[in-house]
Scaffold this motif. Structure first.
Motif: not given
Lengths: 208, 208
Positions: B11-15, B94-112, B167-168
Motif C-alpha cells: 500500500a505505501e508504495v502505491l499510495f 533514518h527512515l531509509n534504514s527502517f525501509k528501502d526508500n523509506g525517506t522518499s516514500t514517507f515524504l511522498q505520502l505526506l505530500g499526498r 519530495m512528493s
DNA sequence: CCTTAATTCAAACACCTGTTTAAAATAGCT
DNA sequence: AGCTATTTTAAACAGGTGTTTGAATTAAGG
C-alpha cells in the motif's frame, strides 16, 4: 450562457476543491445543470476537459506574465529577486477580475495538477507554455548570476513547491489564520507574504 | 511475513506513487499477493489502512524528531535556523534504514496526504502527533524571536509546502536532474539542498 | 485428536466511473 | 415553410470501486 461555459465554470471549482480524480463528471454536470453527455460531446473526454479548464486560465495569465517579466528585463539590467517575484503579483491578481476567486482557484488547480494524474499537467504546461518558464529563469539568472543551472533548477522547483502547495490549501490556511490571529486575510495578502520568503530562499548562500 | 505487513508494504508504495484516491484495494492486494477481503478484515476500511500506513512511519519518525529538536533546544540557547532544519535530517534519513526508500516514500505520502482527501490527514497528524509541531515551532521561535506568531504560522506553512511538495515529486525531479546535469542525485542530496533554502526563507526580512 | 478460534478465499453485493448510442429537440438557413 | 446541422436528452454500456458474506482452510490449546 453556453453549455460549454457552464461546464467549465462548474468543473474548475470542483477540480480545485476535490482534485481531478476526486471529481466525477456527474458532479460537474449536475452542478452545471447540463446533461451528463454534454462533457463528452463538447470536450471529447474528461482529460480534454481538464486541459480546457487549465487553458482558459493560462491563456489569460501567460501573456501578462511574459510581458511583465519582459518589462522587468528591459528596464532593469539586474533586477532583485523581489522584483522578479513581484512581477507575478499583478498578472496573478488580474485573474480575480477575470473570474471570482480566480487567483485562488487557478493556483489550487495548479497544485492539483502537479500531484494528481502523475504529472501529465506539468508536461502539458511546459510544452504548451514554454515562454513563461524561459522568461522566468532568465529573469532569475539576471538577478542572481552566481547560481549555476543545477542550483537554479532545484531552487526554482522549491519555489514552485512553496507557491503551489501553499495556494492549493490556501482556503484552509486562511481559515485557520483568521480564527487564530483574528485578522482579515485574503489571497493577495498571502502572496505578498510569500514573495519575501521565496526571494530569500532563492537568494540563499550557495552550498557546494 | 504476515498478511498485515504485506498489505502495508504494498500500500505505501502505491499510495506514494499514485495517491490515495488513485490506488484501488485490488491493486494493493494483488501487488501484496493476498486476498482482496484481507484489507477489510485486518484494517476495517481503506481509510483505516491509510492511517495505518502513515502511523507506521510516524511512530518511527516522531520520537527521533522530538528528541533531536529537544537536544537542540537544550544544547544551544539560540540555535540558527540551519541548525533547526538540519535537526530533521538524521530522523528523516533514518527512515531509509527502517525501509528501502523509506525517506522518499514517507515524504511522498505526506505530500499526498496534504492534497488528497481534503486534508483529513493533516487533521490526523496534528491531532495524533502534536509534539512534533510544538517542538518545532519552539525551536524556530528561539532561532528567530523577532517573528510573531502569525508570521511564523505562514512561514512554517510555506516551509511545509516546499518540503512536502518537492519530495512528493522528488522521483520525477531527480530523474530530470540526472539527465540534464549528468550528476548522481539522491534524496539526501535534495534534502541538503533544501535546508539552506527554507532556512533563508524563514529568516527573510519581515515585511509589515 | 478434537474443538474452537483466527484467518483466507471466491463470489457476490450495491454503487459509482467515463463513455457511447440513437432518438428527440432546437437552431440556423434558404 | 421545409430542410439541414447542431445540440440536448435519457438510457444503456462495460468496467471499476469499497465492502460484505458464508463457506473453506489453517492455527492454537486442552
Amino acid at each position: 450562457m453556453s453549455t460549454k461555459s457552464k461546464i467549465l465554470d462548474a468543473a474548475e471549482v470542483l477540480f480545485a476543491d476535490k482534485g481531478f480524480n476526486g471529481t466525477s463528471l456527474r458532479e460537474i454536470t449536475s452542478q452545471a445543470e447540463v446533461n451528463l453527455a454534454a462533457v463528452n460531446y463538447h470536450f471529447g473526454s474528461k482529460k480534454e476537459l481538464i486541459k480546457a479548464v487549465m487553458s482558459r486560465y493560462m491563456n489569460e495569465l501567460s501573456p501578462r506574465l511574459e510581458s511583465a517579466l519582459n518589462v522587468l528585463c528591459i528596464n532593469e539590467v539586474q533586477p532583485t529577486l523581489i522584483d522578479v517575484f513581484s512581477a507575478f503579483l499583478e498578472p496573478l491578481l488580474h485573474l480575480n477580475s477575470f473570474k471570482d476567486n480566480g487567483t485562488s482557484t487557478f493556483l489550487q488547480l495548479l497544485g492539483r495538477g502537479y500531484t494528481d494524474s502523475q504529472g501529465f499537467l506539468r508536461w502539458f504546461l511546459t510544452t504548451q507554455y514554454p515562454g513563461v518558464f524561459t522568461n522566468f529563469t532568465q529573469a532569475v539568472q539576471r538577478a542572481y548570476p552566481e547560481l549555476n543551472a543545477e542550483e537554479m533548477f532545484w531552487r526554482l522547483h522549491f519555489t514552485m513547491g512553496t507557491i503551489v502547495f501553499t495556494m492549493s490549501s490556501s482556503d484552509a490556511l486562511i481559515d485557520i489564520a483568521q480564527n487564530d490571529f483574528d485578522r482579515q486575510v485574503d489571497i493577495a495578502g498571502v502572496i505578498k507574504q510569500v514573495i519575501p520568503y521565496v526571494a530569500a530562499g532563492v537568494a540563499a548562500p550557495i552550498v557546494r
